[in-house]
Design an enzyme around this catalytic site. Structure first.
Site, PDB file in Angstrom:
ATOM      1  CE  LYS A  80      -3.938   1.864   2.658  1.00  0.00           C
ATOM      2  NZ  LYS A  80      -4.774   1.635   3.868  1.00  0.00           N
ATOM      3  CB  SER A 155      -7.931   3.824   3.064  1.00  0.00           C
ATOM      4  OG  SER A 155      -7.040   3.101   3.903  1.00  0.00           O
ATOM      5  CB  SER A 179      -8.172   0.748   5.841  1.00  0.00           C
ATOM      6  OG  SER A 179      -8.847   1.945   6.114  1.00  0.00           O
TER       7      SER A 179
END
Length: 512
Positions: A80, A155, A179
């Protein structure tokens, strides 16, 4: 190589160890698929083709020389874009960090490099991890491989979509209020949030320091266990890191998979995390899985955690307060973009204002303003102080119910993936997507999402398992049992049928 890419990370590791394939071949296959699909899916913000292939070639040479390697050596992974990798762009999907090259590696990056996993790139996300749909990325949304008209969660939608679309077998995400788990639920992937402190946060760009936790994104529970074993462990560079050994998660999951049951398992169904507000197909899938656990010998009891009703409100006071503090460092002076005012004197204060206005998106600004407000002298006790009291009540509720049960279960998210635009203009509706995942972050306990069904609309549904702090091994055991008892969700993703040629020809169409 398409069939190779649908295999799990541990299956690929076995093929690499046996010499059936090489890491260069596997990494190249992943890179080819990323090149073909990413223009459509937008799961990756940066791809490091040369670096990944160099790592793969090094692993192949070391393996050919007879060197003993980590089991996952040569298996590609994506990170990420809020985890720093030296010399690789890290933007947190924000204009304010566009083009920033970190001068150091995160602890998880060091461990991945030492183990020999090629890092193929950085994945898309809601800006600074603020969102539940990846619609708040400054570089465009990520699409859901199950239905490209729908969100992939947030997210960490980029990591989840990359794994679900078979671009990579492994990815890492960060979980502040769900997330990792909520994207896992809506993309049919496995996502886990370890016990707070079990994985180092050094090198993770902070959103809310008391809530953030790095965890795995995979297609199987065993893969998640293997990746957690790799990245977990004590880190002196992280003051919140737990000084305790990583439990044998892979071995525990394998034992459950072979037996198909867990003796004496006590499962608590959380009353406050189901019912009103949850979609009928989500509840039906959840109840069916609970009955399968009962049939497998588990003792199922309903438990009540009254403070959970206030978790969402408490979270959206504590989290913005920490966001306000953590994001104060992005000022246009030290790193990132610098925007100078077009009129008037160029002072530090005016440069900071101009830079933050241009660099931050609307959702980030919303949370900074809210956090600054709740920390202000006149409102601190009424808002932030009260929210921390609720946090303590949530921790006490967890401690109380875990005296009677081994794990708690709930749906991971109240609905399946919604369509782009449905909630982007309604922050409260967006925030409600995290209603089932937030309590675990506030308490610091481990939780994970396992795909357990496909809805009538052809969308995946997630099943959440929550364990006591330091109870990650039991969580993985129950997750493996759920996976064993559930239908194979991963293989039903339409992306499994996509090939590189059709993608390059524009034949990968949006689902209607």
């Amino acid at each position: 190589m398409k069939d190779i890419l649908t295999k799990s990370a541990l299956e690929l590791a076995d093929l690499l160890a046996a010499g059936t394939i090489t890491s260069v071949e596997l990494t190249q296959a992943c890179l080819d698929r990323i090149e073909a699909l990413n223009p459509k899916i937008n799961a990756f913000l940066h791809v490091d083709r040369e670096g990944a292939l160099a790592t793969a070639a090094d692993v192949d040479a070391r393996r050919a020389a007879g060197e003993k390697l980590h089991r996952l050596a040569g298996v590609p992974i994506a990170l990420k874009d809020n985890m720093v990798v030296r010399g690789m762009p890290t933007t947190c999907a924000s204009k304010i960090l566009q083009g920033w090259l970190p001068p150091y590696d995160a602890t998880i990056t060091v461990k991945i490099r030492q183990a020999g996993l090629p890092i193929v790139g950085k994945t898309n996300m809601d800006e600074f991890a603020m969102g539940s749909s990846t619609e708040h990325s400054a570089f465009g949304p990520t699409l859901n491989p199950w239905d490209t008209a729908r969100i992939p969660g947030g997210s960490g939608g980029g990591s989840a979509a990359a794994v679900a679309a078979f671009m990579v077998p492994l990815a890492l995400g960060s979980d502040t209020g769900g997330s990792i788990r909520q994207p896992g639920s809506v993309t049919g992937t496995v996502g886990a949030k370890p016990t707070y402190g079990a994985v180092s946060r050094y090198g993770l760009v902070a959103m809310a320091s008391s809530l953030d936790q790095i965890g795995p994104v995979t297609r199987t529970v065993a893969d998640a266990a293997a990746l957690t074993e790799l990245i977990g462990g004590h880190d002196p560079a992280d003051s919140t890191s737990l000084n305790e050994p990583v439990p044998p998660l892979v071995e525990a999951a394998r034992a459950v998979a072979e037996k198909g049951a867990i003796e004496g398992l006590r499962v608590g169904v959380v009353k406050e995390l189901s019912g009103e507000g949850y979609a009928p197909d989500v509840l039906a899938a959840f109840n069916e899985t609970v009955e399968k656990l009962r049939d497998a010998g588990a003792d199922i009891v309903e438990v009540s955690c009254p403070s959970f009703d206030y978790a969402l409100a408490a979270y959206y006071l504590i989290m913005p307060a920490e966001v306000s503090s953590n994001l104060a460092r992005f000022d246009g002076i030290r790193y990132g973009i610098r925007v100078e005012p077009t009129q008037g004197p160029v002072t530090a204060q005016r440069v900071m204002a101009a830079t933050r206005e241009a660099g931050f998106g609307d959702e980030v600004k919303r949370r900074i303003i809210l956090g600054t407000h709740v920390l202000s002298a006149g409102f601190f006790d009424a808002y932030y102080g009260s929210a921390q009291k609720v946090r303590t009540l949530i921790q006490r509720d967890f401690a109380r119910v875990f005296e009677d049960v081994d794990v708690l279960v709930s749906p991971t998210a109240p609905t399946t993936a919604f369509k782009f635009g449905d909630k982007i203009d309604d922050p409260m509706a967006m925030y409600l997507n995290d209603i089932a995942t937030i309590p675990a972050n506030l308490a610091g306990v481990p939780a994970m999402s396992v795909p357990n069904a496909v809805s009538d609309e052809g969308l995946p549904v997630g099943f959440q398992i929550i364990a006591p702090a330091h109870g990650d091994q039991r969580m993985y055991e129950v997750a493996q049992l759920v996976e064993t008892l559930s239908d194979d969700v991963v293989s039903q993703c339409p992306a499994a049928q996509w090939d590189e040629k059709s993608a390059q020809a524009g034949e990968v169409q949006e689902e209607k």
